[in-house]
Motif scaffolding. Structure first.
Motif, mmCIF file in Angstrom:
data_model
loop_
_atom_site.group_PDB
_atom_site.id
_atom_site.type_symbol
_atom_site.label_atom_id
_atom_site.label_comp_id
_atom_site.label_asym_id
_atom_site.label_seq_id
_atom_site.Cartn_x
_atom_site.Cartn_y
_atom_site.Cartn_z
ATOM 1 N N PHE A 13 0.707 -1.263 -0.051
ATOM 2 C CA PHE A 13 -0.002 -0.141 0.088
ATOM 3 C C PHE A 13 0.946 1.369 -0.104
ATOM 4 O O PHE A 13 0.319 2.249 0.135
ATOM 5 N N GLY A 14 2.057 1.079 -0.114
ATOM 6 C CA GLY A 14 3.096 2.358 -0.471
ATOM 7 C C GLY A 14 3.216 3.188 1.068
ATOM 8 O O GLY A 14 4.592 3.445 1.004
ATOM 9 N N SER A 15 2.411 3.397 1.618
ATOM 10 C CA SER A 15 2.854 4.188 2.712
ATOM 11 C C SER A 15 1.743 4.267 4.004
ATOM 12 O O SER A 15 0.568 3.832 3.594
ATOM 13 N N VAL A 16 2.181 4.823 4.863
ATOM 14 C CA VAL A 16 1.105 4.680 6.121
ATOM 15 C C VAL A 16 -0.143 5.681 5.723
ATOM 16 O O VAL A 16 -1.353 5.229 5.817
ATOM 17 N N SER A 17 0.322 6.743 5.019
ATOM 18 C CA SER A 17 -0.947 7.444 4.392
ATOM 19 C C SER A 17 -1.842 6.838 3.485
ATOM 20 O O SER A 17 -3.086 6.929 3.614
ATOM 21 N N ASN A 18 -1.339 5.984 2.635
ATOM 22 C CA ASN A 18 -2.161 5.230 1.609
ATOM 23 C C ASN A 18 -3.036 4.295 2.484
ATOM 24 O O ASN A 18 -4.121 3.942 2.231
ATOM 25 N N LEU A 19 -2.276 3.535 3.307
ATOM 26 C CA LEU A 19 -3.131 2.604 4.234
ATOM 27 C C LEU A 19 -4.352 3.310 4.774
ATOM 28 O O LEU A 19 -5.230 2.709 4.956
ATOM 29 N N GLY A 20 -4.007 4.363 5.492
ATOM 30 C CA GLY A 20 -5.134 5.247 6.270
ATOM 31 C C GLY A 20 -6.204 5.305 5.307
ATOM 32 O O GLY A 20 -7.353 5.304 5.728
ATOM 33 N N THR A 21 -5.800 5.724 4.055
ATOM 34 C CA THR A 21 -6.996 6.314 3.105
ATOM 35 C C THR A 21 -7.690 4.856 2.724
ATOM 36 O O THR A 21 -8.814 4.987 2.629
ATOM 37 N N ILE A 22 -6.915 3.775 2.536
ATOM 38 C CA ILE A 22 -7.620 2.497 2.263
ATOM 39 C C ILE A 22 -8.780 2.159 3.434
ATOM 40 O O ILE A 22 -9.842 1.900 2.942
ATOM 41 N N LEU A 23 -8.168 2.121 4.352
ATOM 42 C CA LEU A 23 -8.854 1.869 5.534
ATOM 43 C C LEU A 23 -10.204 2.849 5.840
ATOM 44 O O LEU A 23 -11.226 2.338 5.966
ATOM 45 N N ARG A 24 -9.773 4.046 5.372
ATOM 46 C CA ARG A 24 -11.020 5.324 5.778
ATOM 47 C C ARG A 24 -12.082 5.022 4.852
ATOM 48 O O ARG A 24 -13.107 5.041 5.032
ATOM 49 N N TYR A 25 -11.863 4.719 3.730
ATOM 50 C CA TYR A 25 -12.948 4.636 2.347
ATOM 51 C C TYR A 25 -13.271 3.030 2.329
ATOM 52 O O TYR A 25 -13.857 2.788 1.221
ATOM 53 N N SER A 26 -13.026 2.068 3.157
ATOM 54 C CA SER A 26 -13.092 0.631 3.107
ATOM 55 C C SER A 26 -14.671 0.463 3.315
ATOM 56 O O SER A 26 -15.103 -0.718 2.876
ATOM 57 N N GLU A 27 -15.639 1.402 3.636
ATOM 58 C CA GLU A 27 -16.979 1.253 3.986
ATOM 59 C C GLU A 27 -17.113 0.250 5.053
ATOM 60 O O GLU A 27 -18.340 0.091 5.714
ATOM 61 N N MET A 28 -16.128 -0.319 5.597
ATOM 62 C CA MET A 28 -16.343 -1.189 6.772
ATOM 63 C C MET A 28 -16.939 -0.490 8.039
ATOM 64 O O MET A 28 -17.754 -0.615 8.775
#
Length: 170
Positions: free
Chosen positions: A67-82
């Motif tokens: 996922f490239g970076s902590v920022s990208n990981l946070g973005t993925i989790l933020r918009y995961s709809e979970m």
């Protein structure tokens, strides 16, 4: 005339039955598709969190990872709809905690020992829940039901799994 009326009534009953069966089939297909989406989303979260703990954050910051970076990981989790899955209250409370701690790490470059433990515990708990869901839920319809109308039995099994791993539900 009675035969003609009876014939029309039988035809109308047949057509209504056919339309109902078609509607039911389309409704089941839609539920399966939605359930497949829930399952894929959960797998994406599991993939994002796989092998992640506080110690791995520094590597994630410096080395190219999935996922490239902590920022990208946070973005993925933020918009995961979970976060929208109100039926899975444990997950919907853990995911924002992880996101918040990732943002703190990204801003400060370090987390306090308490926050480190909170991050590691939250990641382990959400991983246990996701693994349990994958073991319990078989079909796409099961995934749909689990997230739209969860049963007490499913919630109890998730709680038992967390207790077996040494965690109490929040």
């Amino acid at each position: 005339m009675n035969k003609r009326l009876i014939g029309k009534l039988l035809l109308a009953a047949f057509l209504l039955t056919f339309l109902y069966a078609f509607h039911y089939g389309a409704q089941q297909d839609l539920k399966k598709e939605i359930g497949r989406g829930y399952h894929i989303n959960v797998v994406n979260i599991a993939t994002a969190l796989h092998g992640l703990d506080y110690e791995a954050l520094s590597e994630l910051s410096t080395e190219p990872q999935t996922f490239g970076s902590v920022s990208n990981l946070g973005t993925i989790l933020r918009y995961s709809e979970m976060q929208l899955y109100s039926s899975e209250s444990e997950v919907s409370s853990l995911l924002p905690t992880i996101i918040m701690l990732l943002m703190d790490y990204e801003n400060d470059g370090v987390l306090s020992p308490e926050d480190q433990e909170k991050l590691n515990t939250s990641i382990r708990k959400i991983t246990i829940i996701i693994n349990s869901l994958e073991q319990i839920l078989g079909s796409d319809l099961d995934w749909y039901e689990a997230f739209t109308d969860p049963s007490e039995k499913l919630q109890q099994r998730l709680e038992e799994q967390l207790e077996e791993e040494g965690y109490e539900q929040n």
